[in-house]
Design a protein around this motif. Structure first.
Motif, PDB file in Angstrom:
ATOM      1  N   GLY A 172       0.839  -1.197   0.000  1.00 43.90           N
ATOM      2  CA  GLY A 172       0.000   0.000   0.000  1.00 43.90           C
ATOM      3  C   GLY A 172       0.872   1.244   0.000  1.00 43.90           C
ATOM      4  N   GLU A 173       0.702   2.068   0.984  1.00 44.27           N
ATOM      5  CA  GLU A 173       1.542   3.265   1.124  1.00 44.27           C
ATOM      6  C   GLU A 173       2.162   3.277   2.520  1.00 44.27           C
ATOM      7  N   GLY A 174       2.576   2.083   2.963  1.00 47.71           N
ATOM      8  CA  GLY A 174       3.018   1.908   4.339  1.00 47.71           C
ATOM      9  C   GLY A 174       4.466   2.244   4.603  1.00 47.71           C
ATOM     10  N   TRP A 175       4.851   2.111   5.863  1.00 49.31           N
ATOM     11  CA  TRP A 175       6.149   2.579   6.326  1.00 49.31           C
ATOM     12  C   TRP A 175       7.316   1.771   5.767  1.00 49.31           C
ATOM     13  N   LEU A 176       7.133   0.463   5.532  1.00 54.61           N
ATOM     14  CA  LEU A 176       8.222  -0.318   4.962  1.00 54.61           C
ATOM     15  C   LEU A 176       8.493   0.072   3.512  1.00 54.61           C
ATOM     16  N   LEU A 177       7.445   0.357   2.767  1.00 56.63           N
ATOM     17  CA  LEU A 177       7.617   0.825   1.389  1.00 56.63           C
ATOM     18  C   LEU A 177       8.343   2.157   1.367  1.00 56.63           C
ATOM     19  N   LYS A 178       7.945   3.069   2.237  1.00 52.11           N
ATOM     20  CA  LYS A 178       8.587   4.385   2.306  1.00 52.11           C
ATOM     21  C   LYS A 178      10.048   4.260   2.755  1.00 52.11           C
ATOM     22  N   LEU A 179      10.316   3.271   3.596  1.00 58.39           N
ATOM     23  CA  LEU A 179      11.670   3.065   4.092  1.00 58.39           C
ATOM     24  C   LEU A 179      12.613   2.635   2.974  1.00 58.39           C
ATOM     25  N   GLY A 180      12.092   1.838   2.040  1.00 63.27           N
ATOM     26  CA  GLY A 180      12.920   1.321   0.957  1.00 63.27           C
ATOM     27  C   GLY A 180      12.962  -0.192   0.893  1.00 63.27           C
ATOM     28  N   PHE A 181      12.157  -0.854   1.716  1.00 64.49           N
ATOM     29  CA  PHE A 181      12.046  -2.314   1.698  1.00 64.49           C
ATOM     30  C   PHE A 181      11.361  -2.760   0.411  1.00 64.49           C
ATOM     31  N   VAL A 182      11.863  -3.828  -0.207  1.00 65.56           N
ATOM     32  CA  VAL A 182      11.317  -4.319  -1.471  1.00 65.56           C
ATOM     33  C   VAL A 182      10.892  -5.774  -1.323  1.00 65.56           C
ATOM     34  N   ASP A 183       9.653  -6.039  -1.644  1.00 63.20           N
ATOM     35  CA  ASP A 183       9.133  -7.412  -1.701  1.00 63.20           C
ATOM     36  C   ASP A 183       8.084  -7.430  -2.813  1.00 63.20           C
ATOM     37  N   PHE A 184       8.511  -7.730  -4.010  1.00 58.62           N
ATOM     38  CA  PHE A 184       7.659  -7.555  -5.184  1.00 58.62           C
ATOM     39  C   PHE A 184       6.409  -8.423  -5.150  1.00 58.62           C
TER      40      PHE A 184
END
Length: 417
Positions: free
Chosen positions: A143-155
């Motif tokens: 979604g638009e969550g904190w791990l995505l904003k952090l830079g974590f990648v899980d396609f």
């Protein structure tokens, strides 16, 4: 994969149609992974979990995962399909794909309960997983969550689906403890009913997990290349995973194993899902190699510490998913360590892995009280007799001794009798 605002709806519908057959794949795996006296109930567990996941994700889960972002932690709109968009963003098409992620996660969880859990309590936990636990951490990444904003990648879910599902299965099997044999003794032999079912189920899962990964490529100027790359990388990783596990197992024990080969293939596909769009084919092969080895290593360790894992999902999903997340931080062709980048991206992968694993441990909040009140595990008498006979009205297939020393199929017994 971050949640996309544009969609190729026809692509999503087609991919979701293929992906939904993951239910059949897990059903065959469940049937093959247990003793014959638990085959029917094991398949029921997978099917029941899948049905509940669809309803829970429709009512609550999709909203928490992909609704309007609230403090980068949770979604907060589109409950029960209210407010679904159909123009710039087709939520209906997207739901058909994303619900498969929830189905896979709860199906993996169900393997931690096989032959031991009561269906009512099992259903309560599954609904919680599909409605709350899975969607919230999916929002962090997709979604638009904190791990995505952090830079974590899980396609395509090495972490959000497979690590989470494997963690919940680990928690469940530790709480339920070992299965027992007909004499009430702890059963450490773990006989499989049918390696053939495991092989067939793994073929289906290889196809459906590849389709699910490709479905997460929503569209764009290079969508044709990206989707083709996803398919190629998934197949290469699966091939390396299966070959590595099979070869290492043979060198170790001098025995060929269809079970090890089949589960090694799935481990490869699971591991590469995190980076399937961001690595080159040779790197996908390397990921598959490490996934096959990790699967075998974790499976041996789990057996040595006497954890009852009927479908080896701890090794196949938790272990392979974890190594896939870490290798994403090394082999990503834009941010990976191998290409001269800093440790930052790799560190983000570690943070994400720990966050998802820790979140999965929260399943204990439901499982422990249910176990404490005696509502989770079937009775000792039912376990000794076999869960199919005790609760299912009979075993899935009845075997009889025909007098020549061979066991042959003597006909099916109705589940309603």
């Amino acid at each position: 994969m971050a949640f996309s605002k544009t969609h190729d709806s026809s692509w999503l519908v087609g991919a979701s149609f293929i992906s939904i057959f993951t239910i059949l794949g897990f059903g065959l795996l469940a049937a093959g992974s247990v003793k014959f006296k638990g085959v029917q109930s094991s398949v029921i567990s997978v099917f029941l979990a899948s049905i509940e996941a669809i309803l829970a994700f429709w009512l609550i889960g999709y909203a928490l995962a992909f609704g309007t972002d609230l403090k980068q932690f949770i979604g907060a709109s589109k409950f029960a399909a209210q407010g679904f968009e159909v123009e710039a963003h087709n939520d209906y098409a997207d739901f058909g794909v994303q619900v498969v992620g929830a189905i896979i996660a709860v199906a993996i969880f169900s393997f931690g309960t096989l032959e031991r859990a009561k269906f009512l309590s099992f259903s309560i936990v599954v609904f919680f997983l599909a409605a709350v636990l899975y969607p919230i951490q999916a929002h962090w990444v997709q979604g638009e969550g904190w791990l995505l904003k952090l830079g974590f990648v899980d396609f395509a879910g090495s972490g959000t689906i497979h690590v989470l599902g494997g963690t919940t299965a680990l928690v469940a099997t530790l709480i339920l403890k070992h299965r027992r044999d007909r004499d009430g003794r702890i059963d450490t032999a773990h006989p499989h009913y049918s390696p053939l079912y495991i092989g067939l189920g793994s073929i289906i899962l290889t196809v459906t997990l590849t389709a699910y990964a490709a479905a997460n490529e929503y569209g764009g100027s290079d969508e044709g290349y990206a989707r083709a790359l996803i398919i190629v990388n998934s197949l290469i990783a699966g091939a390396f995973g299966g070959l590595t596990a099979f070869a290492v197992n043979y060198l170790r024990r001098e025995v060929t194993s269809l079970i090890v080969l089949a589960r090694g293939i799935i481990a490869g596909v699971v591991a590469v899902a995190a980076s399937v769009e961001t690595v080159r084919p040779w790197a996908a092969g390397l990921i598959g190699f490490f996934a096959g080895f990790t699967y075998l290593l974790v499976a041996v360790l789990v057996q040595k510490v006497k954890v009852d894992d009927p479908g080896q999902v701890i090794a196949q999903h938790l272990g392979a998913g974890a190594i896939g997340l870490l290798l994403q931080g090394i082999l990503n062709d834009e941010t990976g360590l191998l290409y001269g980048n800093s440790l930052k991206a790799f560190g983000f992968q570690i943070v994400g892995l720990l966050a998802i694993f820790g979140w999965g441990l929260l399943s204990a909040l439901f499982l422990i009280p249910l176990k404490g009140f005696g509502l989770l595990k079937i009775s000792q008498l039912a376990e000794n007799e076999g869960i199919d006979k005790a609760y299912g009205g009979g075993e899935a297939i009845v075997f009889e001794d025909q007098g020549d020393g061979l066991l042959v199929n003597a006909g099916k017994k109705s589940i309603f009798s």
